[in-house]
Design an enzyme around this catalytic site. Sequence first.
Site, mmCIF file in Angstrom:
data_model
loop_
_atom_site.group_PDB
_atom_site.id
_atom_site.type_symbol
_atom_site.label_atom_id
_atom_site.label_comp_id
_atom_site.label_asym_id
_atom_site.label_seq_id
_atom_site.Cartn_x
_atom_site.Cartn_y
_atom_site.Cartn_z
ATOM 1 N N ARG A 128 4.260 12.528 27.146
ATOM 2 C CA ARG A 128 5.592 12.994 26.721
ATOM 3 C C ARG A 128 6.503 11.858 26.264
ATOM 4 O O ARG A 128 7.722 11.960 26.305
ATOM 5 C CB ARG A 128 6.295 13.796 27.813
ATOM 6 N N LYS A 150 12.347 8.157 12.739
ATOM 7 C CA LYS A 150 11.605 9.350 12.309
ATOM 8 C C LYS A 150 10.118 9.036 12.254
ATOM 9 O O LYS A 150 9.715 7.998 11.729
ATOM 10 C CB LYS A 150 12.051 9.765 10.912
ATOM 11 N N GLU A 192 13.315 1.094 -3.057
ATOM 12 C CA GLU A 192 14.157 1.432 -1.900
ATOM 13 C C GLU A 192 15.263 0.387 -1.705
ATOM 14 O O GLU A 192 16.360 0.716 -1.251
ATOM 15 C CB GLU A 192 13.318 1.561 -0.620
ATOM 16 N N GLU A 244 19.873 13.032 12.578
ATOM 17 C CA GLU A 244 20.182 13.566 11.261
ATOM 18 C C GLU A 244 20.967 14.866 11.341
ATOM 19 O O GLU A 244 20.608 15.860 10.723
ATOM 20 C CB GLU A 244 18.860 13.818 10.501
ATOM 21 N N ARG A 249 23.081 10.540 6.734
ATOM 22 C CA ARG A 249 21.755 10.046 6.365
ATOM 23 C C ARG A 249 21.308 10.555 5.000
ATOM 24 O O ARG A 249 20.362 10.046 4.428
ATOM 25 C CB ARG A 249 20.711 10.445 7.419
ATOM 26 N N ASN A 253 18.533 9.607 0.635
ATOM 27 C CA ASN A 253 17.673 10.362 -0.288
ATOM 28 C C ASN A 253 18.065 10.158 -1.742
ATOM 29 O O ASN A 253 17.591 10.896 -2.612
ATOM 30 C CB ASN A 253 17.724 11.855 0.044
ATOM 31 N N HIS A 256 15.605 10.659 -4.484
ATOM 32 C CA HIS A 256 14.410 11.261 -3.881
ATOM 33 C C HIS A 256 14.210 12.735 -4.245
ATOM 34 O O HIS A 256 13.095 13.235 -4.160
ATOM 35 C CB HIS A 256 14.426 11.089 -2.356
ATOM 36 N N HIS A 260 10.587 13.036 -5.363
ATOM 37 C CA HIS A 260 9.600 13.854 -4.643
ATOM 38 C C HIS A 260 8.996 14.907 -5.551
ATOM 39 O O HIS A 260 7.804 15.214 -5.456
ATOM 40 C CB HIS A 260 10.253 14.539 -3.434
HETATM 41 N N1 LIG Z 1 9.663 7.649 8.905
HETATM 42 C C1 LIG Z 1 10.469 7.427 7.898
HETATM 43 O O1 LIG Z 1 11.686 7.386 8.030
HETATM 44 C C2 LIG Z 1 9.880 7.191 6.531
HETATM 45 C C3 LIG Z 1 10.706 6.777 5.477
HETATM 46 C C4 LIG Z 1 10.124 6.520 4.252
HETATM 47 C C5 LIG Z 1 8.756 6.685 4.084
HETATM 48 N N2 LIG Z 1 7.993 7.100 5.120
HETATM 49 C C6 LIG Z 1 6.539 7.249 4.978
HETATM 50 O O2 LIG Z 1 5.987 5.979 4.740
HETATM 51 C C7 LIG Z 1 4.762 6.128 4.047
HETATM 52 C C8 LIG Z 1 4.697 5.106 2.958
HETATM 53 O O3 LIG Z 1 4.775 3.825 3.535
HETATM 54 P P1 LIG Z 1 4.128 2.540 2.825
HETATM 55 O O4 LIG Z 1 4.544 2.523 1.420
HETATM 56 O O5 LIG Z 1 4.421 1.394 3.685
HETATM 57 O O6 LIG Z 1 2.586 2.942 2.790
HETATM 58 P P2 LIG Z 1 1.304 2.503 3.638
HETATM 59 O O7 LIG Z 1 1.586 2.401 5.062
HETATM 60 O O8 LIG Z 1 0.227 3.414 3.221
HETATM 61 O O9 LIG Z 1 1.004 1.052 3.077
HETATM 62 C C9 LIG Z 1 0.640 0.903 1.732
HETATM 63 C C10 LIG Z 1 -0.664 0.106 1.589
HETATM 64 O O10 LIG Z 1 -0.407 -1.258 1.872
HETATM 65 C C11 LIG Z 1 -1.332 -1.734 2.845
HETATM 66 N N3 LIG Z 1 -0.636 -2.796 3.570
HETATM 67 C C12 LIG Z 1 0.281 -2.669 4.544
HETATM 68 N N4 LIG Z 1 0.776 -3.865 4.879
HETATM 69 C C13 LIG Z 1 0.134 -4.775 4.117
HETATM 70 C C14 LIG Z 1 0.225 -6.191 4.000
HETATM 71 N N5 LIG Z 1 1.097 -6.902 4.712
HETATM 72 N N6 LIG Z 1 -0.587 -6.803 3.114
HETATM 73 C C15 LIG Z 1 -1.454 -6.082 2.345
HETATM 74 N N7 LIG Z 1 -1.555 -4.745 2.407
HETATM 75 C C16 LIG Z 1 -0.768 -4.111 3.277
HETATM 76 C C17 LIG Z 1 -1.706 -0.515 3.639
HETATM 77 O O11 LIG Z 1 -2.952 -0.698 4.264
HETATM 78 C C18 LIG Z 1 -1.765 0.547 2.550
HETATM 79 O O12 LIG Z 1 -2.987 0.466 1.887
HETATM 80 C C19 LIG Z 1 4.722 7.555 3.544
HETATM 81 O O13 LIG Z 1 3.801 8.287 4.316
HETATM 82 C C20 LIG Z 1 6.127 8.065 3.799
HETATM 83 O O14 LIG Z 1 6.169 9.449 4.077
HETATM 84 C C21 LIG Z 1 8.528 7.342 6.344
#
Ligand SMILES: NC(=O)c1ccc[n+]([C@@H]2O[C@H](COP(=O)([O-])OP(=O)(O)OC[C@H]3O[C@@H](n4cnc5c(N)ncnc54)[C@H](O)[C@@H]3O)[C@@H](O)[C@H]2O)c1
Length: 375
Positions: A128, A150, A192, A244, A249, A253, A256, A260
């Site tokens: 939990r 999140k 971003e 949120e 917040r 977006n 976005h 999206h």
């Molecule tokens: N929780 C939130 O508030 C929030 C906000 C925005 C996005 N997201 C989520 O985040 C995800 C996208 O995140 P992302 O763009 O980081 O994608 P990701 O985690 O898939 O990373 C992108 C790629 O880079 C590689 N990678 C990571 N660090 C590396 C490094 N230092 N050197 C080389 N390669 C590396 C990973 O293995 C992957 O292949 C989506 O699923 C999205 O929904 C969440």
Amino acid sequence: VNRGAKRDPSINVAAGEDSYDVDVGRDTLNQLGVRLRSLLDARAVALITDDTVAALWGQQADVALARAGFRVYALRFPQGEQSKSWALVGELLENLARDGIERDDVVVALGGGVVGDVAGFAAASYLRGIDLVQVPTTLLAQVDSAIGGKTGIDLAAGKNLAGAFKPPRLVFSDTALLETLPDDEWRSGLAEVAKSAIISGEDFLSWLERAADSLLERDPEVVTDAVRRSAAFKAGVVSGDEREREGVRECLNYGHTFGHAIEKTAGYGVVPHGVAVAEGIRFAADLAADVVGADSEFVERQKTLLDRLGLTPLCVRWPARDLIAAMRSDKKARRGELRFVLARAPGTWECRPVDAATVIEHLEKWTRAEGSAER
Ligand SMILES: NC(=O)c1ccc[n+]([C@@H]2O[C@H](COP(=O)([O-])OP(=O)(O)OC[C@H]3O[C@@H](n4cnc5c(N)ncnc54)[C@H](O)[C@@H]3O)[C@@H](O)[C@H]2O)c1
């Protein structure tokens, strides 16, 4: 070797009992264990990462934690969005139990947004909820996803449809980890950063305009500064609204709604997230000129900035009806309304519904834009 590593503890997310620091520094990974020791009572660390990050930074993180006396259980899964699934979270939970991770222990999420979301969700559900520390390794994760609490996974019906709020105990960003990031991922993160600067205001925006070339070249100091500014911006936005509820917040977006819609219409993975968001910012900027009277100079300023960050306009187009349908089914849409974050000036924004006729008019203009071809 500690090459003069510095950390900046001044960024804090205020979320009631769940306040936490966002440490931004360079060459700090070897201090991760010591930093966690000062904060937590844990005996064991579940170090969760994907296979790509494990190969690049896993061992260094493992050593840093072990040296501070933690028992480290390394868990890794295949990189990529498809890992944001029930099946994978289930596997992680079984592994945490098998390894004997206890209530006072901690999950360390070492990776991009995917790792942060999946490991965060596992930490929120295991027993939990046990402690979580985010160690983001992509630009997107350092400037955005690791901050704000999140977490979640994708369902067949759409992205991020199941999850939990799980504020971390700490976000630990070492910008040296970004050196190994591929160019596409770098640009995705820059979108971003641009979003944050435009919504934050003149100070950040004009800094980013001056820093654009150095950021593209990944100048270490400028990168660290950009992460620090973006992280401070996000921390400020989510402070006090961790769940949120207040609507502040919504500004995160920016770009976005349309971004999206492009990702969904093109098929996930076809247009990189940051490229779609950048196109979404262009679209929202034009819409804001029409709907909230943003002046054309501000609209052009945003587009020039995106160009300079390597986020040039998309030349592929999709039918307006498909994009509208995607926007209506977005999880942030309310009662089928088309809602957009619109910026009138740097730092001045509102989130509001825009009537379908106006959106369609803009979509048709967008579809006919010079140099574009319909899919
Ligand atoms: N929780 C939130 O508030 C929030 C906000 C925005 C996005 N997201 C989520 O985040 C995800 C996208 O995140 P992302 O763009 O980081 O994608 P990701 O985690 O898939 O990373 C992108 C790629 O880079 C590689 N990678 C990571 N660090 C590396 C490094 N230092 N050197 C080389 N390669 C590396 C990973 O293995 C992957 O292949 C989506 O699923 C999205 O929904 C969440």
